[in-house]
Write a protein that holds these residues in place. Structure first.
Motif, short mmCIF file in Angstrom:
data_model
loop_
_atom_site.label_atom_id
_atom_site.label_comp_id
_atom_site.label_asym_id
_atom_site.label_seq_id
_atom_site.Cartn_x
_atom_site.Cartn_y
_atom_site.Cartn_z
N GLU A 1 -4.74 -2.74 -10.45
CA GLU A 1 -5.81 -3.04 -9.35
C GLU A 1 -7.17 -2.66 -10.02
N ARG B 1 -4.12 7.37 0.85
CA ARG B 1 -4.42 6.20 1.63
C ARG B 1 -5.72 5.88 1.21
N ARG C 1 1.16 2.78 1.20
CA ARG C 1 1.15 1.46 2.09
C ARG C 1 2.45 0.95 2.31
N GLY D 1 -6.40 4.20 -1.74
CA GLY D 1 -5.37 2.77 -2.17
C GLY D 1 -4.09 2.79 -2.75
N SER D 2 -3.28 3.88 -2.39
CA SER D 2 -2.16 4.13 -2.83
C SER D 2 -0.96 3.05 -2.28
N GLN E 1 -2.32 1.55 -9.65
CA GLN E 1 -3.89 1.97 -9.82
C GLN E 1 -4.55 1.19 -10.90
#
Length: 459
Positions: free
Chosen positions: A23, A80, A88, A83-84, A20
């Motif tokens: 990103e 999800r 994924r 943006g995990s 996290q």
């Protein structure tokens, strides 16, 4: 590589937090002691078999993936959406398991490791950390934190706030308890409120229950737990039962001072439940920590009068663990109150389960990223799965008896008004989705506003 933040621990929480942050444009040093040079502090842990990050040490299942009727599935969906990395890679390496999300554990862990090692903003360092960092950091060392670092954590939090053994009593959903059989009362009617739900037992019921405890199948200790002795405050109920047929009647099942309103007399034995959360939706069975296997627990505990149809938010257990008393120590964004540069994430905060650990890692990473970008992090609403889990960790009403917990609808604020039980889970999930969407939209506006004022992510 210079870093903006240091993350200690390459389990599910540490990996998700690192992802996290990376990103979001921040430079991360991710320290993992497995795979390090033994002469420089590297070591294996007794639970792990490989050097891969985010290794699944027990089951290969992330439990239910049904987001319509299950709090775990809802947590999957929320992660999800945010943006995990863990979800994924789990989706990529999924294996057949009905409605559950199970994975090829080797492919999954290798995928997580490769993604983090290849990220330009992550410096993956195989090293053991024995002292707490001075600058911004996230501690995600899990239930088997190395002794030297555990000592440092104990020094920063107070040794009495650091546990090394879980003694978990079963927790029951309040609306599954039959109060036509059980009754509310405190022993000797002390106090202005009736704080316990009491389930009465006759002599025959008690003797059958005692036999079931003694003969039930137990879960053995892992090798690394065997040197951790029982202590009287968390003695398994079946061990107490083995000490004598009447031991429980003079201990956690003592009926003295509890008049059954149906008979006006004390029962032969009593099982008491105590409120476990501020909402009053969850009640724990007092003194019932146990190493009975889960199937035996469900079968036996449903023989207790009033609990014939009990639905369990958590079953009992007893195992070695390292976790802090988070409700006392952490603020709502997982910062250590006495040292706000440090955040904690994962099982060390007192959440239970793979996906719960990853979810708290995700939130720790997002909170830290917001703070590094000059924004004030805002926790997700308490009626989302992430918000409900975070609320248990940082705001549990019973901090002194705080214990690890899986996500479940009992942690959510109740649906107002009268509702059909069959519709309730769907109402929880619909409400959660709307709340999460509003929270994400508000967070995005704040992010855009910060960028417009010259705060650059990763600067």
């Amino acid at each position: 590589m210079p870093c903006d933040i240091h993350i200690i621990g390459g389990g599910l929480a540490g990996c998700e937090a690192a992802w996290q942050l990376a990103e979001s444009g921040f430079r991360v040093r991710l320290s993992e002691m497995r795979g390090a040079d033994p002469t420089r502090g590297g070591e294996a842990t007794p639970a792990h078999k490989t050097d891969d990050l985010a290794e699944l040490v027990c089951s290969n299942s992330f439990r239910s993936d049904d987001a319509e009727a299950n709090a775990v599935g809802l947590l999957h969906q929320e992660m999800r959406t945010l943006g995990s990395l863990i979800l994924r890679e789990a989706d990529k390496h999924r294996v057949p398991a009905g409605s559950a999300l199970a994975v090829d554990r080797e492919g999954y862990a290798a995928g997580v490791t490769a993604a983090l090692a290849a990220h330009p903003n992550i410096d993956l360092v195989r090293e053991r950390i024995d002292s707490l960092p001075v600058g911004p950091a996230i501690i995600a060392t899990g239930p088997l934190t190395a002794a030297a670092l555990a000592e440092q954590i104990g020094g920063a939090t107070g040794a009495e706030a650091l546990a090394f053994f879980d003694a978990l009593a079963p927790i029951v959903h309040r609306d599954s308890i039959d109060t036509d059989v059980a009754w509310f009362a405190s022993r000797w009617d002390k106090g202005e409120t009736k704080d316990y739900i009491n389930c009465p037992m006759t002599k025959d019921q008690y003797l059958a229950f005692h036999t079931g405890l003694v003969e039930g199948e137990k879960t053995p200790f892992k090798d690394w737990e065997k040197d951790t002795p029982y202590f009287e405050g968390c003695m398994p109920i079946e061990v107490m039962a083995e000490r004598g047929v009447d031991t429980l009647r003079y201990g956690p099942m003592k009926p003295v001072g509890l008049d059954d309103p149906k008979t006006g007399r004390w029962p032969y034995a009593v099982v008491q439940l105590r409120q476990d959360n501020a909402l009053g939706t969850l009640w724990n069975i007092v003194g019932f920590q146990t190493k009975l296997k889960h199937a035996d627990q469900v079968r036996l505990f449903r023989t207790i009068p009033g609990l014939e149809n009990a639905e369990f938010a958590r079953l009992g257990g007893l195992h070695r663990n390292t976790f802090i008393r988070s409700p006392d120590l952490l603020d709502e964004t997982l910062r250590l109150k006495s040292r706000p540069s440090l955040r904690f994430a994962g099982q060390i905060t007192g959440c239970e389960g793979y996906i719960e650990s990853a979810g708290i890692g995700l939130m720790a990473g997002r909170f830290a990223a917001a703070e590094l970008a000059g924004r004030t992090p805002a926790p997700p609403p308490v009626d989302t799965a992430l918000g409900a889990l975070l609320g248990h960790i940082t705001g549990a009403a019973t901090a002194e008896t705080y214990q690890p917990m899986n996500v479940n609808f009992g942690l959510f604020p109740p649906i107002p008004g009268r509702t059909k039980k069959a519709d309730r889970k769907r109402m929880y999930t619909d409400r959660a989705r709307a709340s999460l969407a509003a929270w994400i939209a508000e967070s995005s506006l704040e992010e855009a506003s910060s960028a417009g004022h010259g705060i650059l992510v990763g600067s």
